[in-house]
Enzyme design. Structure first.
Site, PDB file in Angstrom:
ATOM      1  N   SER A   5       0.836  -1.208   0.000  1.00  0.00           N
ATOM      2  CA  SER A   5       0.000   0.000   0.000  1.00  0.00           C
ATOM      3  C   SER A   5       0.867   1.253   0.000  1.00  0.00           C
ATOM      4  O   SER A   5       0.374   2.355   0.245  1.00  0.00           O
ATOM      5  CB  SER A   5      -0.925   0.007   1.226  1.00  0.00           C
ATOM      6  OG  SER A   5      -0.163  -0.030   2.412  1.00  0.00           O
ATOM      7  N   HIS A  17     -38.629  21.071 -15.916  1.00  0.00           N
ATOM      8  CA  HIS A  17     -38.459  20.220 -17.111  1.00  0.00           C
ATOM      9  C   HIS A  17     -37.593  20.903 -18.170  1.00  0.00           C
ATOM     10  O   HIS A  17     -37.733  20.624 -19.362  1.00  0.00           O
ATOM     11  CB  HIS A  17     -39.822  19.861 -17.739  1.00  0.00           C
ATOM     12  CG  HIS A  17     -40.834  19.392 -16.749  1.00  0.00           C
ATOM     13  ND1 HIS A  17     -40.999  18.070 -16.407  1.00  0.00           N
ATOM     14  CD2 HIS A  17     -41.724  20.081 -15.989  1.00  0.00           C
ATOM     15  CE1 HIS A  17     -41.954  17.961 -15.501  1.00  0.00           C
ATOM     16  NE2 HIS A  17     -42.412  19.163 -15.217  1.00  0.00           N
ATOM     17  N   SER A  50     -11.292  24.590 -30.053  1.00  0.00           N
ATOM     18  CA  SER A  50     -11.251  23.380 -30.864  1.00  0.00           C
ATOM     19  C   SER A  50      -9.964  23.371 -31.683  1.00  0.00           C
ATOM     20  O   SER A  50      -9.449  24.420 -32.070  1.00  0.00           O
ATOM     21  CB  SER A  50     -12.468  23.365 -31.784  1.00  0.00           C
ATOM     22  OG  SER A  50     -12.227  22.560 -32.909  1.00  0.00           O
ATOM     23  N   LYS A  74     -14.415  28.202 -31.865  1.00  0.00           N
ATOM     24  CA  LYS A  74     -15.053  27.595 -30.697  1.00  0.00           C
ATOM     25  C   LYS A  74     -14.531  28.116 -29.365  1.00  0.00           C
ATOM     26  O   LYS A  74     -13.354  28.298 -29.163  1.00  0.00           O
ATOM     27  CB  LYS A  74     -14.844  26.061 -30.713  1.00  0.00           C
ATOM     28  CG  LYS A  74     -15.600  25.312 -31.778  1.00  0.00           C
ATOM     29  CD  LYS A  74     -17.119  25.444 -31.705  1.00  0.00           C
ATOM     30  CE  LYS A  74     -17.741  24.857 -30.467  1.00  0.00           C
ATOM     31  NZ  LYS A  74     -17.834  23.400 -30.484  1.00  0.00           N
ATOM     32  N   ASN A 125     -15.351  26.552 -25.753  1.00  0.00           N
ATOM     33  CA  ASN A 125     -16.087  25.452 -25.130  1.00  0.00           C
ATOM     34  C   ASN A 125     -15.977  25.487 -23.606  1.00  0.00           C
ATOM     35  O   ASN A 125     -14.913  25.784 -23.065  1.00  0.00           O
ATOM     36  CB  ASN A 125     -15.540  24.110 -25.634  1.00  0.00           C
ATOM     37  CG  ASN A 125     -15.728  23.939 -27.131  1.00  0.00           C
ATOM     38  OD1 ASN A 125     -16.728  24.387 -27.688  1.00  0.00           O
ATOM     39  ND2 ASN A 125     -14.760  23.318 -27.779  1.00  0.00           N
ATOM     40  N   GLU A 178     -17.709  20.899 -18.110  1.00  0.00           N
ATOM     41  CA  GLU A 178     -17.971  19.520 -18.551  1.00  0.00           C
ATOM     42  C   GLU A 178     -17.151  18.524 -17.737  1.00  0.00           C
ATOM     43  O   GLU A 178     -17.618  17.443 -17.381  1.00  0.00           O
ATOM     44  CB  GLU A 178     -17.626  19.365 -20.041  1.00  0.00           C
ATOM     45  CG  GLU A 178     -18.543  20.161 -20.957  1.00  0.00           C
ATOM     46  CD  GLU A 178     -17.988  20.186 -22.370  1.00  0.00           C
ATOM     47  OE1 GLU A 178     -18.374  19.336 -23.176  1.00  0.00           O
ATOM     48  OE2 GLU A 178     -17.162  21.062 -22.681  1.00  0.00           O
TER      49      GLU A 178
HETATM   50  N1  ARG Z   1      -1.468  -1.445   4.754  1.00  0.00           N
HETATM   51  C1  ARG Z   1      -2.447  -1.998   5.631  1.00  0.00           C
HETATM   52  C2  ARG Z   1      -3.824  -1.334   5.362  1.00  0.00           C
HETATM   53  O1  ARG Z   1      -3.874  -0.352   4.689  1.00  0.00           O
HETATM   54  C3  ARG Z   1      -2.044  -1.734   7.050  1.00  0.00           C
HETATM   55  C4  ARG Z   1      -2.501  -2.770   8.007  1.00  0.00           C
HETATM   56  C5  ARG Z   1      -1.858  -4.081   7.721  1.00  0.00           C
HETATM   57  N2  ARG Z   1      -2.283  -5.079   8.648  1.00  0.00           N
HETATM   58  C6  ARG Z   1      -2.106  -6.376   8.428  1.00  0.00           C
HETATM   59  N3  ARG Z   1      -2.553  -7.184   9.326  1.00  0.00           N
HETATM   60  N4  ARG Z   1      -1.533  -6.831   7.332  1.00  0.00           N
HETATM   61  O2  ARG Z   1      -4.820  -1.806   5.822  1.00  0.00           O
END
Ligand code: ARG
Length: 492
Positions: A24, A155, A276, A282, A284, A289
């Site tokens: 992560s 509407h 454009s 143009k 835009n 958007e």
């Molecule tokens: N990177 C993990 C998360 O975002 C942190 C917790 C990890 N815990 C574990 N038991 N592997 O949830």
């Protein structure tokens, strides 16, 4: 194996692909600063509870402050998350005999939940300020356009005359509720899961109240199993952000429509427009958007969060790691959109002449004409509705003679015989007078708008104070944490 996490139980390290899949680290850049705060508070508490010595505490605190200063780049990105990578860096700096004690009585499960809540509360405070700014902008436009007559729509068909002030306040009131939802959910975000450890708390004599206080949380997520398991606060905030983005997409849609040649109600500042590559003429409304398009990020993030959390058994499951980035994606996207929207509406040019001339097209004063017949002639509204409806097949500016002719067909009498005059008809067909008459609470009459604008300006001041109060309460607590850290670092 040098990996401080895997070297005990596991005998091989993941290859690069597995590592990337399970890590992560990328999203954890969001929680790096928060993680150092959690480490500081936890270490302070461990010392106070005599789980680590004064000397160990001082070295760990020094190490964490060094890591804070070095920044996330210095960390080993081959670890599976920021928590273990940070701990490994600490051990590099202060040695395992000291650094290896920081994680006593704690798990990454309560640690990550705490980091997410710390980071999210700051994002929410910033977002609320940005929402306030948007409200200020909308209200400023409203107060300059209390007398700017325009057609109101149902509407997307011309319905009744209103004012730009009325229209802008409609949007700002929606944003005000959005802000309220963010503020309300802060109550459930700003509670502390730390001390829950893996899920069953810990046999160490830790002090959860102390870390809660040091980190500026208002309460505990008490049950330790709930504390590490729940991401309901993410779902709640993501839902609040979705409401914001839906409201902004509605504004964006109107900006697109209003800046078309057919409407020509507004012109965007060039900064918010594109042109454009083939059609040199143009201009835009791309930014609007994109806001419309980007609302899907909030919706998508909410859907992902909901489906990740659905049917997860207690307590921590690694699926939860997939939940968090959705929150950051949504928060980043929503905050940017709010800021861009403020700038875009603040700088657009309003074409009052077109709005005014369009305000009567499509017989927008028909309701007032029918109401006038009811008030003057005493006929039922439904009958007046029929008479005016039949007149609407004509020019849209009926004369007394035309009205009397239709009335004869419908009720067998003229309305002039019941007191209706040319002047009354003229008044009913005047869009400015239409608006002036709509003075009930929440209506577009200039006087009522002045009152509403004044009230909303007061609300903004109150909301700004509430945000400041929360911010400074948290800021004071974090300052105390740093003061305690400084004090304990000097005990060597
Ligand atoms: N990177 C993990 C998360 O975002 C942190 C917790 C990890 N815990 C574990 N038991 N592997 O949830």
């Amino acid at each position: 194996m040098s990996d401080i996490l895997r070297r005990g139980r596991l005998s091989s390290v993941p290859d690069e692909e597995i590592m990337k899949f399970t890590s992560s680290m990328d999203a954890d850049k969001w929680i790096f600063k928060a993680d150092t705060l959690v480490d500081l508070a936890h270490t302070v508490m461990l010392k106070e509870q005599q789980i680590i010595t004064d000397k160990e505490c001082a070295s760990i605190l020094d190490g964490i402050l060094t890591i804070r200063k070095e920044g996330i780049e210095k960390l080993d990105h081959t670890y599976e998350d920021i928590h273990i990578s940070l701990e490994s860096r600490l051990i590099d700096i202060v040695g395992e005999d000291i650094g290896g004690r920081m994680h006593s009585g704690r798990s990454r499960n309560d640690e990550v939940a705490t980091c997410i809540r710390l980071t999210l509360r700051n994002e929410m405070l910033d977002l609320m300020e940005e929402l306030l700014e948007l409200r200020r902008t909308l209200i400023d436009i409203a107060s300059e356009n209390v007398n700017t007559i325009m057609p109101g729509f149902t509407h997307l068909q011309h319905a009744q005359p209103t004012t730009l002030a009325h229209h802008m306040l409609a949007h700002s009131d929606a944003i005000s509720r959005d802000l309220g939802r963010v503020m309300d959910s802060l109550e459930r975000v700003n509670i502390c899961p730390l001390g829950a450890a893996a899920f069953a708390s810990t046999g160490f004599d830790i002090n959860r109240e102390r870390t809660r206080e040091l980190l500026g949380f208002d309460g505990l997520v008490e049950n330790s199993m709930d504390a590490v398991s729940t991401r309901d606060f993410l779902i709640e905030v993501a839902a609040a952000l979705t409401n914001i983005m839906i409201n902004l997409s509605r504004m964006a849609e109107e900006i697109v429509i209003w800046s078309s040649s057919e409407f020509d109600f507004i012109e965007l500042d060039d900064r918010y427009a594109s042109t454009s590559s083939i059609m040199p003429q143009k201009k835009n409304p791309d930014t609007a958007e994109l806001i419309r398009g980007k609302s899907s990020v909030a919706i998508g993030s909410l859907m992902s969060l909901i489906s990740i959390c659905k049917a997860l058994p207690m307590s921590y499951n690694r699926d939860l790691q997939e939940a968090t980035p959705n929150m950051w994606r949504s928060v980043e996207n929503t905050r940017a959109t709010v800021r861009i929207m403020s700038g875009m509406v603040a700088t657009m040019t309003i074409n009052e002449t077109t709005m005014a001339s369009q305000s009567i097209s499509g017989f927008t004063t028909a309701t007032e004409l029918a109401d006038t017949m009811v008030r003057v002639c005493g006929i039922p509204f439904r009958t007046a509705h029929q008479i005016v409806g039949m007149l609407a097949r004509g020019s849209g500016t009926p004369t007394l003679n035309e009205i009397d002719a239709v009335a004869h067909n419908v009720i067998g009498e003229s309305l002039s015989s019941h007191g209706l005059t040319e002047d009354m008809i003229k008044e009913a067909l005047d869009p400015v007078l239409n608006v002036r008459k709509r003075q009930v609470t929440g209506g577009p009459a200039p006087l009522e708008m002045e009152r509403a604008i004044g009230k909303r300006r007061e609300n903004i001041v109150e909301d700004a104070q509430d945000i400041d109060t929360v911010r400074s309460r948290i800021g004071t607590k974090i300052q105390v944490l740093f003061d305690v850290v400084d004090e304990y670092r000097s005990i060597k």
